[in-house]
Design a protein around this motif. Structure first.
Motif, mmCIF file in Angstrom:
data_model
loop_
_atom_site.group_PDB
_atom_site.id
_atom_site.type_symbol
_atom_site.label_atom_id
_atom_site.label_comp_id
_atom_site.label_asym_id
_atom_site.label_seq_id
_atom_site.Cartn_x
_atom_site.Cartn_y
_atom_site.Cartn_z
ATOM 1 N N ALA A 93 0.274 5.765 23.324
ATOM 2 C CA ALA A 93 -0.658 6.136 22.253
ATOM 3 C C ALA A 93 -0.038 7.191 21.335
ATOM 4 O O ALA A 93 -0.148 7.099 20.111
ATOM 5 C CB ALA A 93 -1.971 6.642 22.847
ATOM 6 N N GLU A 94 0.632 8.198 21.940
ATOM 7 C CA GLU A 94 1.273 9.234 21.121
ATOM 8 C C GLU A 94 2.356 8.615 20.252
ATOM 9 O O GLU A 94 2.479 8.946 19.065
ATOM 10 C CB GLU A 94 1.877 10.333 22.003
ATOM 11 N N ARG A 95 3.152 7.741 20.839
ATOM 12 C CA ARG A 95 4.217 7.067 20.082
ATOM 13 C C ARG A 95 3.627 6.266 18.928
ATOM 14 O O ARG A 95 4.171 6.252 17.824
ATOM 15 C CB ARG A 95 5.029 6.162 21.004
ATOM 16 N N ALA A 96 2.502 5.613 19.171
ATOM 17 C CA ALA A 96 1.870 4.800 18.125
ATOM 18 C C ALA A 96 1.426 5.669 16.945
ATOM 19 O O ALA A 96 1.609 5.295 15.783
ATOM 20 C CB ALA A 96 0.679 4.033 18.694
ATOM 21 N N VAL A 97 0.850 6.828 17.234
ATOM 22 C CA VAL A 97 0.415 7.725 16.158
ATOM 23 C C VAL A 97 1.622 8.254 15.387
ATOM 24 O O VAL A 97 1.596 8.369 14.153
ATOM 25 C CB VAL A 97 -0.450 8.887 16.713
ATOM 26 N N ILE A 98 2.709 8.554 16.112
ATOM 27 C CA ILE A 98 3.951 8.967 15.455
ATOM 28 C C ILE A 98 4.455 7.851 14.540
ATOM 29 O O ILE A 98 4.823 8.098 13.379
ATOM 30 C CB ILE A 98 5.010 9.371 16.503
ATOM 31 N N GLU A 99 4.438 6.622 15.038
ATOM 32 C CA GLU A 99 4.882 5.483 14.214
ATOM 33 C C GLU A 99 3.985 5.301 13.000
ATOM 34 O O GLU A 99 4.443 4.933 11.915
ATOM 35 C CB GLU A 99 4.890 4.191 15.050
ATOM 36 N N GLN A 100 2.702 5.555 13.170
ATOM 37 C CA GLN A 100 1.764 5.449 12.045
ATOM 38 C C GLN A 100 2.192 6.406 10.933
ATOM 39 O O GLN A 100 2.269 6.016 9.763
ATOM 40 C CB GLN A 100 0.359 5.786 12.549
ATOM 41 N N TRP A 101 2.470 7.657 11.276
ATOM 42 C CA TRP A 101 2.856 8.637 10.265
ATOM 43 C C TRP A 101 4.282 8.422 9.753
ATOM 44 O O TRP A 101 4.600 8.763 8.622
ATOM 45 C CB TRP A 101 2.612 10.073 10.763
ATOM 46 N N MET A 102 5.148 7.784 10.571
ATOM 47 C CA MET A 102 6.467 7.353 10.065
ATOM 48 C C MET A 102 6.268 6.335 8.947
ATOM 49 O O MET A 102 6.946 6.362 7.921
ATOM 50 C CB MET A 102 7.303 6.666 11.167
ATOM 51 N N GLU A 103 5.337 5.412 9.164
ATOM 52 C CA GLU A 103 5.068 4.395 8.147
ATOM 53 C C GLU A 103 4.429 5.011 6.907
ATOM 54 O O GLU A 103 4.728 4.625 5.789
ATOM 55 C CB GLU A 103 4.157 3.293 8.710
ATOM 56 N N VAL A 104 3.528 5.981 7.122
ATOM 57 C CA VAL A 104 2.921 6.662 5.971
ATOM 58 C C VAL A 104 4.025 7.332 5.154
ATOM 59 O O VAL A 104 4.039 7.238 3.925
ATOM 60 C CB VAL A 104 1.869 7.704 6.419
ATOM 61 N N GLU A 105 4.964 7.996 5.824
ATOM 62 C CA GLU A 105 6.074 8.634 5.100
ATOM 63 C C GLU A 105 6.839 7.599 4.303
ATOM 64 O O GLU A 105 7.096 7.764 3.107
ATOM 65 C CB GLU A 105 7.011 9.355 6.084
ATOM 66 N N SER A 106 7.156 6.491 4.959
ATOM 67 C CA SER A 106 7.978 5.448 4.367
ATOM 68 C C SER A 106 7.291 4.750 3.199
ATOM 69 O O SER A 106 7.905 4.498 2.167
ATOM 70 C CB SER A 106 8.337 4.449 5.476
ATOM 71 N N GLN A 107 6.002 4.434 3.338
ATOM 72 C CA GLN A 107 5.302 3.599 2.367
ATOM 73 C C GLN A 107 4.496 4.377 1.338
ATOM 74 O O GLN A 107 4.204 3.857 0.261
ATOM 75 C CB GLN A 107 4.353 2.636 3.098
#
Lengths: 220, 174
Positions: A93-107
């Protein structure tokens, strides 16, 4: 063990994103400059490593890897046990939230901030005419994005949760230029929680090291 | 509206809820599902650190290089009429060229590798399905794909997967 090789100029946001992760994980590396002005990245030797002709590229033994955010994830996983721990979170779950904000940064964070950095910091240096209408548009866009970040960071110390992660790390390069080189630092500094987060992440040893290296490079 | 903004503060879709866990950003959602359900259905992430790295690399290529110009084409051809705007033909032309250049690199890659990350179907290929579906089936830009031998084979392969067919059936753009 042979050092990992990172190809790219330090001034490139994508290159410093990858380097920040190497530093956080205390990985031995060699930074090999690529001269973008001379078009080195479009020459056959470089295209053989990165067919899109972009920096950076990582070589780790037999693996050649490009896209800075992919490099960040790879280094964080491969060297999980050394350097800063927890960059990928401690659970699915923590990794998923990190990935979510990685995508927000990217997109969402990267496009307007990159545009502003190019228009305000680099275009004048390179004699490229600025597009004022687009600058205004992108500043508005970026402000709206930062309002969401302000709310998030008022509820969470870091983007992914309580600990610094690759999601925060990914934001370092663009934000550095916004604050230091565009005359628009108030976008960051006028927002209480965004500013506190920025002060925190940019004072990490890894980012201090990159700032030192940039200063040294500029003296040449 | 406030209800949706509570789920995704950027006001975008999709959002998933898994118990009391909420997640947005489609690529992050796909990755979460691929990890959570590893061991059932198709493995989408590669089996070694190196394979995983290559999956991440080609996922990033989709997000950074393919998505932008592909979306611009869709925006002009499918969305503009709905919003009552006229199509910007110059923007379409520029975006078609950009997608073409990206697909030239894919053509070279896919001449050496069955799928983008290696010889296994992965999240990297999957991420390309939705926009390519619209480019080919709703925007009249199928020649971007069909004019490139290996890209064409790859597209025919990945778009005929049963999972994709189920989704594509429901994607009618009006």
């Amino acid at each position: 063990m042979a050092a990992v090789k990172l190809y790219g100029p330090l001034a490139s946001t994508a290159t410093s994103r990858a380097l920040a992760c190497l530093l956080e994980k205390q990985v031995e590396y060699q930074l090999i400059p690529v001269d973008l002005k001379k078009g080195e990245q479009k020459k056959p030797q470089f295209l053989a490593m990165q067919p899109f002709g972009q920096v950076p590229v990582l070589q780790d033994g037999a693996l050649t890897l490009f896209e800075s955010r992919a490099i960040v994830r790879y280094i964080a996983e491969k060297y999980a046990a050394q350097g800063t721990i927890g960059l990928l979170g401690k659970s699915l779950a923590e990794r998923a939230v990190i990935e979510q904000w990685m995508e927000v940064e990217s997109q969402t964070y990267n496009p307007p901030s990159s545009f502003l950095v190019f228009q305000l910091a680099f275009a004048p240096l390179w004699g490229i005419p600025q597009n004022q209408a687009e600058i205004v548009k992108n500043e508005k866009k970026f402000s709206k994005v930062l309002d969401v970040y302000e709310k998030r960071l008022s509820e969470s110390k870091y983007l992914g949760g309580d600990e610094f992660s690759i999601a925060d790390l990914s934001h370092l390069p663009n934000t550095e230029y916004i604050v230091k080189a565009t005359g628009k630092s108030e976008l960051i500094t006028s927002r209480k929680y965004v500013n506190a987060w920025w002060e925190d992440i940019s004072s990490r040893d890894s980012w201090k090291k990159i700032r030192e290296m940039s200063k040294a490079g500029n003296k040449k | 509206k406030p209800q949706h903004l509570a789920l995704n503060p950027f006001g975008q879709i999709p959002v998933i809820q898994d118990g009391d866990f909420t997640l947005f950003e489609s690529r992050a959602i796909a990755k979460y599902l691929a990890k959570k359900y590893m061991g059932q259905g198709t493995d989408l992430l590669g089996s070694t650190l190196t394979e995983r790295a290559l999956v991440e690399q080609w996922c990033e290529v989709e997000g950074q290089s393919f998505r932008g110009p592909a979306f611009s084409i869709i925006e002009q051809i499918l969305l503009a009429p709905i919003l009552g705007d006229s199509r910007d033909e110059e923007a379409v032309k520029i975006s078609v060229e950009k997608v073409g250049k990206v697909l030239d690199v894919y053509e070279e890659r896919l001449s050496k590798s069955k799928y983008l990350a290696g010889d296994f179907f992965s999240l990297a290929d999957l991420q390309h399905l939705p926009y390519t579906h619209y480019l080919v089936n709703a925007c009249g830009k199928g020649d971007l794909i069909s004019s490139r031998k290996h890209v064409k084979e790859w597209w025919e392969d990945i778009s005929s997967r049963p999972a994709w067919k189920k989704v594509a059936e429901k994607m009618k753009f009006k």
